[in-house]
Structure formats: C-alpha cells, structure tokens
Design an enzyme around this catalytic site. Structure first.
Site, PDB file in Angstrom:
ATOM      1  CG  HIS A  72      -2.124  -0.849   1.074  1.00 26.63           C
ATOM      2  ND1 HIS A  72      -3.280  -0.681   1.796  1.00 26.63           N
ATOM      3  CD2 HIS A  72      -2.358  -1.890   0.240  1.00 26.63           C
ATOM      4  CE1 HIS A  72      -4.169  -1.585   1.415  1.00 26.63           C
ATOM      5  NE2 HIS A  72      -3.632  -2.340   0.488  1.00 26.63           N
ATOM      6  CE1 TYR A 201      -5.189   4.066   8.562  1.00 25.18           C
ATOM      7  CE2 TYR A 201      -5.728   3.939  10.888  1.00 25.18           C
ATOM      8  CZ  TYR A 201      -4.980   3.516   9.820  1.00 25.18           C
ATOM      9  OH  TYR A 201      -4.020   2.550   9.998  1.00 25.18           O
ATOM     10  N   PRO A 293      -4.105   0.702  18.549  1.00 28.08           N
ATOM     11  CG  PRO A 293      -5.881  -0.706  18.012  1.00 28.08           C
ATOM     12  CD  PRO A 293      -5.279   0.047  19.145  1.00 28.08           C
ATOM     13  CE  LYS A 297       4.254   3.408  13.138  1.00 30.99           C
ATOM     14  NZ  LYS A 297       4.150   2.643  11.910  1.00 30.99           N
ATOM     15  CE1 TYR A 385      -1.071   3.955   9.229  1.00 30.80           C
ATOM     16  CE2 TYR A 385      -0.056   3.006   7.275  1.00 30.80           C
ATOM     17  CZ  TYR A 385      -1.072   3.028   8.207  1.00 30.80           C
ATOM     18  OH  TYR A 385      -2.095   2.111   8.124  1.00 30.80           O
TER      19      TYR A 385
HETATM   20  P1  RFL Z   1       1.675 -11.198  21.859  1.00 35.89           P
HETATM   21  O1  RFL Z   1       1.227 -11.254  20.429  1.00 35.89           O
HETATM   22  O2  RFL Z   1       0.667 -10.876  22.892  1.00 35.89           O
HETATM   23  O3  RFL Z   1       2.346 -12.607  22.180  1.00 35.89           O
HETATM   24  C1  RFL Z   1       2.697 -12.980  23.487  1.00 35.89           C
HETATM   25  C2  RFL Z   1       2.692 -14.495  23.584  1.00 35.89           C
HETATM   26  O4  RFL Z   1       3.109 -14.872  24.906  1.00 35.89           O
HETATM   27  C3  RFL Z   1       2.257 -15.890  25.381  1.00 35.89           C
HETATM   28  N1  RFL Z   1       2.247 -15.863  26.867  1.00 35.89           N
HETATM   29  C4  RFL Z   1       2.906 -16.746  27.639  1.00 35.89           C
HETATM   30  N2  RFL Z   1       3.691 -17.789  27.334  1.00 35.89           N
HETATM   31  C5  RFL Z   1       4.214 -18.485  28.370  1.00 35.89           C
HETATM   32  N3  RFL Z   1       3.957 -18.216  29.677  1.00 35.89           N
HETATM   33  C6  RFL Z   1       3.182 -17.160  30.019  1.00 35.89           C
HETATM   34  N4  RFL Z   1       2.937 -16.893  31.307  1.00 35.89           N
HETATM   35  C7  RFL Z   1       2.621 -16.379  28.985  1.00 35.89           C
HETATM   36  N5  RFL Z   1       1.809 -15.299  28.955  1.00 35.89           N
HETATM   37  C8  RFL Z   1       1.603 -15.003  27.675  1.00 35.89           C
HETATM   38  C9  RFL Z   1       0.901 -15.577  24.788  1.00 35.89           C
HETATM   39  O5  RFL Z   1       0.059 -16.722  24.746  1.00 35.89           O
HETATM   40  C10 RFL Z   1       1.305 -15.083  23.385  1.00 35.89           C
HETATM   41  O6  RFL Z   1       1.355 -16.148  22.451  1.00 35.89           O
HETATM   42  O7  RFL Z   1       2.883 -10.173  22.057  1.00 35.89           O
HETATM   43  P2  RFL Z   1       4.084  -9.769  21.059  1.00 35.89           P
HETATM   44  O8  RFL Z   1       4.753 -10.995  20.515  1.00 35.89           O
HETATM   45  O9  RFL Z   1       4.880  -8.768  21.772  1.00 35.89           O
HETATM   46  O10 RFL Z   1       3.376  -9.088  19.786  1.00 35.89           O
HETATM   47  C11 RFL Z   1       2.706  -7.870  19.903  1.00 35.89           C
HETATM   48  C12 RFL Z   1       1.562  -7.784  18.878  1.00 35.89           C
HETATM   49  O11 RFL Z   1       0.767  -8.948  18.986  1.00 35.89           O
HETATM   50  C13 RFL Z   1       0.711  -6.532  19.069  1.00 35.89           C
HETATM   51  O12 RFL Z   1       1.521  -5.425  19.383  1.00 35.89           O
HETATM   52  C14 RFL Z   1      -0.106  -6.195  17.802  1.00 35.89           C
HETATM   53  O13 RFL Z   1      -1.083  -7.162  17.569  1.00 35.89           O
HETATM   54  C15 RFL Z   1      -0.779  -4.814  17.945  1.00 35.89           C
HETATM   55  N6  RFL Z   1      -1.653  -4.481  16.819  1.00 35.89           N
HETATM   56  C16 RFL Z   1      -1.115  -3.996  15.636  1.00 35.89           C
HETATM   57  N7  RFL Z   1       0.227  -3.890  15.479  1.00 35.89           N
HETATM   58  C17 RFL Z   1       0.759  -3.484  14.292  1.00 35.89           C
HETATM   59  O14 RFL Z   1       1.998  -3.369  14.186  1.00 35.89           O
HETATM   60  N8  RFL Z   1      -0.038  -3.174  13.187  1.00 35.89           N
HETATM   61  C18 RFL Z   1      -1.398  -3.277  13.258  1.00 35.89           C
HETATM   62  O15 RFL Z   1      -2.050  -3.073  12.244  1.00 35.89           O
HETATM   63  C19 RFL Z   1      -1.984  -3.673  14.513  1.00 35.89           C
HETATM   64  N9  RFL Z   1      -3.314  -3.802  14.649  1.00 35.89           N
HETATM   65  C20 RFL Z   1      -3.040  -4.616  16.935  1.00 35.89           C
HETATM   66  C21 RFL Z   1      -3.860  -4.265  15.822  1.00 35.89           C
HETATM   67  C22 RFL Z   1      -3.621  -5.111  18.113  1.00 35.89           C
HETATM   68  C23 RFL Z   1      -4.995  -5.228  18.199  1.00 35.89           C
HETATM   69  N10 RFL Z   1      -5.537  -5.742  19.417  1.00 35.89           N
HETATM   70  C24 RFL Z   1      -6.429  -6.823  19.453  1.00 35.89           C
HETATM   71  C25 RFL Z   1      -4.955  -5.335  20.666  1.00 35.89           C
HETATM   72  C26 RFL Z   1      -5.230  -4.382  15.903  1.00 35.89           C
HETATM   73  C27 RFL Z   1      -5.817  -4.817  17.109  1.00 35.89           C
HETATM   74  C28 RFL Z   1      -7.310  -4.861  17.170  1.00 35.89           C
HETATM   75  C1  PHB Z   2      -5.881  -4.150  10.761  1.00 36.35           C
HETATM   76  O1  PHB Z   2      -5.957  -4.442   9.550  1.00 36.35           O
HETATM   77  O2  PHB Z   2      -6.213  -4.960  11.636  1.00 36.35           O
HETATM   78  C2  PHB Z   2      -5.395  -2.816  11.159  1.00 36.35           C
HETATM   79  C3  PHB Z   2      -4.914  -1.955  10.185  1.00 36.35           C
HETATM   80  C4  PHB Z   2      -4.478  -0.679  10.558  1.00 36.35           C
HETATM   81  C5  PHB Z   2      -4.521  -0.300  11.875  1.00 36.35           C
HETATM   82  C6  PHB Z   2      -4.990  -1.172  12.849  1.00 36.35           C
HETATM   83  C7  PHB Z   2      -5.438  -2.443  12.490  1.00 36.35           C
HETATM   84  O3  PHB Z   2      -4.116   0.952  12.217  1.00 36.35           O
END
Ligand code: RFL
Ligand code: PHB
Length: 401
Positions: A72, A201, A293, A297, A385
């Site tokens: 994109h 957005y 989110p 990032k 971004y």
């Molecule tokens: P995670 O993904 O939470 O993984 C942590 C892992 O540790 C395990 N765990 C344990 N294992 C052993 N013993 C324990 N006691 C444990 N406790 C936990 C868990 O089961 C899990 O498997 O953390 P990590 O690896 O630091 O990754 C971070 C990302 O997952 C997170 O920052 C992103 O998903 C945030 N996020 C977005 N980030 C982006 O860069 N671009 C995006 O477009 C974006 N969109 C989003 C998002 C997060 C969202 N939510 C649901 C918060 C959109 C949403 C809606």
């Molecule tokens: C997504 O596709 O889940 C998504 C994309 C952009 C964002 C957050 C989430 O800023």
C-alpha cells in the site's frame, strides 16, 4: 535442559527473535502457554512497516508475504464526509507498507522454526523465571503434569502485556507510564471484497471507524465503541449498519457485507515500562509496551525491539562485548516513545472522546485539514506510518543500534 536464550512467548516478538538468533547461530528455546492453533487464531495486526518486511526478508521467509501481501502506497482520511488520500510513498521519499496479517507472519515464522528443527514448547504452564539478576538464570514450567527446568544465559520476556516476565520485576525496579482511552474498537473480519483498495481512517461524529483488509477477498473493519459494550450484543447487521453510517456516501453504497468470521472488542491503551532490561532478563514487544492500534505500530515495535536485542546478543557471543546489551533498553525505548507519540496522536485526531466539546471537535477538524493540506504535515504522518528508521534518535552517548 540448557540453552543460550530462553524465550517466553510464541507471538511475533518471540518467534521473530527465535529466528533471528538462529540465523546468528545462537541456540534458543521458546516456551508458550497456549497451543499453536490458539496463537494463530488471534486476529490482530494487519500492517507491516517496510523495516519489518526487510527483517523477514533477511530470514528468507517472505515467499508467501510477497505473493499474498498487498503493498500500500497510501491511506485515506475521511472527515467532514469527504475522503482525502495521503500518498505515503511520495510523502516518505519512496517507502510503503505491506498489508499482511499478524497470523500469517506468525505462521511463516512457526513453519520456518519447525523446518529448522528448533524447540518450541507449547502448553508450557506455570512458567516461572529464576535468578535473572545473577549469571545463571533458569526458567521452570510444567507440561503434561511434569515440572521442567530450562537453564540459560539470558531470558527474553516476549509474553505480551498479560505475561509473567514484566510482573516478576519488583515494582521499585520499573517506572511505568500509562494512558487508558475511554473507548474500544469492535472489529469484524469477513470474506467480502474490501470497500476500498486502501485503508480508510474515519473521524465521524458517531465515532472512529477503520476499513482495512487481509486480501482482495477478505475485509477487516473496526468501529469505535464504548468500554461497557459486549461483543455478543452486536449482531453482524448492527455492525454493518453502524459502519455504513460512519462512511462517506460512495463507500457506504458500495460496502459489501457478509457473515462475520470473527468479532471482538479491544480496549485502547498506551503503556510503557522502563527499563526494558533487568539483569539477564530482557523485555520485548507488548510485554514492555502497548500502543493503541490506530497507528498500526504494535507488531512493528515488537520487530524493532527484537532487531536491537538480537544484534546485542550476537555482539555478546561473537565479540564478547556487553555494550549492545547495556544499551538495549535506551535504544529500544527511543523508538518506542516515538511510536507511542504517533499512535496517541492518530488516536486523538480521529476518535470521539466522551468529553469532546465544540472546541476539541474544531481542533480535530483543523488538525485533519492541516494534515491533508500541508506537505510538511503529510510527510510527518507518512514517515511515522511507514516506520521510522531503526537508527532514528540513536543515543548520543554511543549506544549501538
Ligand atoms: P503477543 O502477540 O501478545 O504474544 C505474546 C505471547 O506470549 C504468550 N504468553 C505466555 N507464554 C508463556 N507463559 C506465560 N505466562 C505467557 N503469557 C503469555 C501468549 O500466549 C502469546 O502467544 O505479544 P508480542 O509478541 O509482543 O506481539 C505484539 C503484537 O501482537 C501486538 O503489538 C499487535 O497485535 C498490535 N496491533 C497492531 N500492530 C501493528 O503493528 N499493526 C497493526 O495493524 C496492529 N493492529 C493490533 C492491531 C492489536 C490489536 N488488538 C487486538 C490489541 C489491531 C488490534 C485490534
Ligand atoms: C488491521 O488491519 O487490523 C489494522 C490496520 C491498521 C490499523 C490497525 C489495524 O491501524
């Protein structure tokens, strides 16, 4: 059992760190509380910075990403009923983002790890960290009713916001900073054609909305909701109606709806724990910091943390130098805080706050109008971004990347 680096958590931070260390010949074991399928079922991030993609390229695992990921070069900002395109590539000097789901990144990393024959213990319960303030840390856990112990040189806490790694630290050792936003995001995934080729957005008087995607046939949409709402109370039809109301007429009319594959509510929070190192325990990813989110990032910060950490560990083993490890926290936090600022800014500019008065609403409109009309403002949005360079803000005291 003994290894060099014990990694807690098989999310993006832990899996990526494991592969980077393996590529440097550094032995590691991953302990994950959940099953592999559970980790892969969490629908989260969708947007990868160019630096994250390049990191995956160095690991040679981007075959599927390049075949299926969507490059994109712009995003759309919708406010006052009109869409305005921000050309990210032009405004950032040639960079772009790739839309490729977190589940797919994690799956590619898991496949590569399995193919390399590396150890990942899923369903590792009661993970406990010991002696990380000395030279011989250990991690204990139970699996299938048996207690196991993993001796190691270092522990990487990659276990997300609710994990154990940050929580074992004495509160006197950590300084935390937090902002809890008074709303959440209700997300819906569906096998429908995305309403637009680029992400939209939206700032609307009924609240923020985001139109995103996973592929040309799979859409991901979000609407801002209040914190006391229950996902079960939202039927698919209610979601589609609410989303349609927040879109411009053309998008509303062309929106294709269908049954949800997944629906969930995520609260929005900014959180940073400092420092990200305590003795031989290093925190990375959501274990150390959370961003709302809106700036896309979170996963990308997890990637930059483990970039710094893997380089520092390589330096420790190859050059017998602790300099990179000593500077890890300061170097990573410089980039973390810039992403915290950007995510807070994107959130503030696009969401409806319960106490938004006329003044606050006018400021949001002025800010959005400024962003789409000023090339300086567009460049600022775009460079954040697509992802700030990893060396950005390098500490003047000679801290390494
Ligand atoms: P995670 O993904 O939470 O993984 C942590 C892992 O540790 C395990 N765990 C344990 N294992 C052993 N013993 C324990 N006691 C444990 N406790 C936990 C868990 O089961 C899990 O498997 O953390 P990590 O690896 O630091 O990754 C971070 C990302 O997952 C997170 O920052 C992103 O998903 C945030 N996020 C977005 N980030 C982006 O860069 N671009 C995006 O477009 C974006 N969109 C989003 C998002 C997060 C969202 N939510 C649901 C918060 C959109 C949403 C809606
Ligand atoms: C997504 O596709 O889940 C998504 C994309 C952009 C964002 C957050 C989430 O800023």
């Amino acid at each position: 059992m003994r290894t060099k680096v014990a990694i807690i958590g098989a999310g993006p931070a832990g899996m990526l760190l494991g592969q980077l260390l393996h590529s440097y010949g550094i032995e590691n074991v991953i302990l994950e509380r959940q099953t592999k399928d559970y980790v892969l079922s969490r629908i989260r991030a969708g947007v990868l910075e160019q630096g994250t993609v390049e990191m995956l390229e160095t690991l040679g695992i981007t075959g599927r990403l390049h075949a299926e990921g969507l490059v994109h070069e712009g995003i759309e900002l919708l406010f006052g009923g009109q869409r305005h395109r921000v050309d990210l590539t032009r405004a950032s000097g040639g960079k772009a983002v790739t839309v490729y789901g977190q589940t797919e990144v994690t799956r590619d990393l898991m496949d590569a790890r399995e193919a390399a024959g590396l150890t990942t213990q899923y369903l590792a319960q009661d993970v406990a960290l010991h002696d990380f303030d000395g030279k011989n840390p250990r991690v204990s856990y139970t699996k299938d009713g048996l207690t196991h112990e993993l001796a190691c040189d270092f522990i990487a806490g990659c276990d997300g916001f609710h994990g154990v790694s940050r929580k074992v630290l004495p509160s006197s050792a950590l300084q935390t900073y937090e902002r809890v936003y008074p709303f959440g995001w209700l997300g819906l995934l569906s096998d429908t054609r995305p309403v637009s080729n680029e992400l939209i957005y939206t700032n609307h008087e009924r609240g923020f909305a985001l139109c995103s995607m996973r592929s040309p046939t799979r859409s991901r949409y979000y609407v801002q909701c209040s914190l006391d709402e229950k996902v079960e109370a939202w039927t698919d039809d209610m979601f589609w109606d609410e989303l349609r109301r927040r879109l411009d007429r053309e998008a509303a009319e062309s929106l294709i709806t269908g049954p949800s594959l997944e629906k969930s509510i995520a609260p929005l929070r900014s959180f940073v724990a400092e420092p990200m190192r305590f003795g031989r325990l290093f925190l990375a990813g959501d274990a150390a910091h959370i961003v709302p989110p809106t700036g896309a990032k979170g996963l990308n910060l997890a990637a930059s943390d483990v970039h710094y950490l893997s380089h520092a560990l390589r330096e420790f083993y190859d050059d017998k130098s602790s300099a990179g490890l000593d500077h890890y926290s300061a170097t990573a936090l410089k980039r973390v805080w810039k992403a915290v600022r950007f995510s807070w800014w994107m959130t503030s500019m696009t969401h409806r706050f319960p106490d938004n008065d006329g003044f606050a609403t006018k400021l949001q409109q002025a800010e959005l109008d400024y962003v789409v009309r000023s090339s300086a403002a567009r460049s600022s949005l775009a460079e954040n971004y697509v992802g700030l360079p990893y060396s950005f803000g390098k500490p003047a005291d000679g801290a390494r990347e």
